[in-house]
Write an enzyme that holds these catalytic residues in place. Structure first.
Site, mmCIF file in Angstrom:
data_model
loop_
_atom_site.group_PDB
_atom_site.id
_atom_site.type_symbol
_atom_site.label_atom_id
_atom_site.label_comp_id
_atom_site.label_asym_id
_atom_site.label_seq_id
_atom_site.Cartn_x
_atom_site.Cartn_y
_atom_site.Cartn_z
ATOM 1 N N GLU A 83 0.871 -1.175 0.000
ATOM 2 C CA GLU A 83 0.000 0.000 0.000
ATOM 3 C C GLU A 83 0.906 1.222 0.000
ATOM 4 O O GLU A 83 1.480 1.577 1.030
ATOM 5 C CB GLU A 83 -0.924 -0.017 1.225
ATOM 6 C CG GLU A 83 -1.902 -1.175 1.261
ATOM 7 C CD GLU A 83 -2.937 -1.118 0.155
ATOM 8 O OE1 GLU A 83 -3.137 -0.027 -0.427
ATOM 9 O OE2 GLU A 83 -3.536 -2.169 -0.140
ATOM 10 N N CYS A 133 -2.057 9.413 2.619
ATOM 11 C CA CYS A 133 -1.592 8.828 1.356
ATOM 12 C C CYS A 133 -2.549 9.089 0.201
ATOM 13 O O CYS A 133 -2.139 9.114 -0.953
ATOM 14 C CB CYS A 133 -1.361 7.327 1.519
ATOM 15 S SG CYS A 133 -2.820 6.388 2.005
#
Length: 456
Positions: free
Chosen positions: A209, A243
């Site tokens: 991720e 993010c």
């Protein structure tokens, strides 16, 4: 405990078969939920210390989402783990075909510092639900939260089931030298590549991720006031250290001035005229990141914000306009409260701009035009995103979340988390009362005709 000895103990515990029992897994999830509720004050205090997060933001973006994922997983675990029947080809008659889910074994979860509770516990929920033993490595950049997580998980689970290893780069390197059955990593692209390289030595599957420069695209048909409000929320949440935060804006030239005006109003509405005086506004995680983000603020393009406090590591919500592709702020993921705005003549130009760059983790599009929506949905590859909003696509257990290309591989949340930490075995159970001879040698014209009849 020495790492190799710890992993031996975890493998021994996994081999005992205890974690295969659905009741055992549900009990683990119940215990984790109870612990999160009990430790909520300590977790909130630690998040404020490490990142300046207010109690409300800590619950909304970390603790509350973790509890929501726990409830969802507990509710659906039995169906996720159930044997699933599938149709059997006629050529395999008489038999039954089905799939079963099995845990990988001993897994490593490496979590980041920006959402240290959520991004540690959400993958852990999936790993436990699937029946694995886990080694958890939180980030050293959020030391207070890491310590509380270690205390909490240590109070709930024995180390042979769930172990937390604190520390920094040396501990990360040591862990990556070991053989795990699965590695789940959340962090930057550079370290993600190293994780994948280390995992390859043992052919260990990985979920990465990562991140990248996620665009926010706004056309002339959008509700500009609403777009600005949701953009400001998504960009400056956690002081920009998200993010999936909108990294930069591509706006049609005709709406640039109105958009800037509305962004200024929204910053004042959400954070006050002096955001640095707002106790609910966060801070940069450390001086290194503070200095890096501050260096991206070009006085020539600065139109809003730019103030900072060195002592508290806080940078005010900052907007840059007239930014060029070659500017420093466009060469790396910003991961801070700086929003560059670039203009385009059309959505076609915006499409070309995005497609010429690495596939982003998220993409946000503000438009009222269905054709524009379909254009970006079909023509641009990205992890996930929103139409007429930002960030909220990850706040659900009913859809997977993950990247593509340089923004990552694999996904999790809800069923996807269970599947990520499980291997699906395909099984054919053949009956013994009939054995069709057509597959066995010696072959002849009759057998070939039968094979062609059944296999096509």
């Amino acid at each position: 405990m020495e790492t190799k000895a710890l992993l031996r103990r975890q493998r021994s515990f996994f081999d005992s078969g205890k974690t295969l029992d659905i009741h055992y897994r549900l009990a683990a999830l119940n215990a984790l939920e109870q612990a999160v509720r009990e430790y909520e004050p300590k977790l909130s205090e630690a998040l404020f210390s490490d990142l300046g997060k207010s109690r409300a933001e800590s619950y909304m973006c970390e603790i509350g989402l973790t509890l929501s994922e726990l409830r969802y997983m507990k509710k659906h675990l039995r169906s996720f783990a159930a044997k699933r029947l599938v149709l059997t080809p006629l050529a395999q008659f008489p038999s039954q075909s089905f799939t079963v889910q099995e845990p990988y074994g001993v897994v490593l979860i490496m979590s980041p510092w920006n959402y240290p509770v959520l991004l540690t516990l959400e993958p852990l929920i999936g790993a436990l639900a699937a029946g694995n033993c886990c080694v958890v490595k939180p980030s050293a950049y959020a030391p207070k939260t890491s310590r509380v997580l270690a205390q909490m998980l240590g109070a709930v689970f024995p180390e042979e089931y769930v172990a937390v290893i604190e520390g920094g780069r040396a501990e990360n390197q040591n862990l990556l030298e070991q053989r795990f059955d699965y590695i789940f990593f959340t962090g930057g692209v550079k370290v993600g590549k190293m994780v994948m390289e280390k995992a390859s030595a043992h052919l260990t599957p990985v979920t990465l991720e990562l991140g990248g420069k996620s665009p926010c695209i706004i056309d002339h048909t959008a509700n500009i006031r609403l777009a600005a409000r949701r953009l400001v929320f998504g960009k400056f949440l956690n002081c920009g250290q998200t993010c999936v935060a909108p990294d930069y804006v591509l706006a049609e030239e005709s709406i640039k001035e109105e958009l800037l005006s509305q962004i200024q109003k929204e910053i004042e509405r959400q954070f006050g005229i002096r955001p640095l005086d707002n106790p609910s506004y966060g801070k940069m995680v450390n001086r290194k990141h503070f200095e890096r983000v501050r260096s991206l603020i070009d006085p020539e393009t600065l139109v809003l914000g730019g103030e900072y406090e060195e002592k508290t590591l806080r940078i005010a919500p900052t907007v840059l306009a007239g930014v060029r592709e070659s500017d420093a702020v466009m060469q790396e993921e910003i991961f801070g409260p700086v929003l560059p705005i670039l203009t385009v003549a059309s959505m076609g130009e915006a499409l070309t701009f995005v497609k010429a760059r690495p596939k982003p983790l998220a993409l946000y599009l503000f438009t009222r035009e269905r054709r524009t929506e379909e254009l970006f949905l079909k023509r641009v590859s990205y992890g996930g995103g929103c139409v007429n909003d930002t960030i909220i696509h990850l706040a659900t257990s009913r859809m997977g979340f993950g990247g593509v290309g340089e923004s990552g591989m694999g996904s999790y949340h809800g069923r996807k988390s269970f599947q990520t930490f499980s291997h699906e075995k395909s099984i054919v159970k053949k009956a013994g009362w009939l054995d069709l001879p057509m597959r066995y040698q010696p072959y002849d014209a009759v057998k070939e005709k039968l094979v062609r009849m059944f296999v096509k």
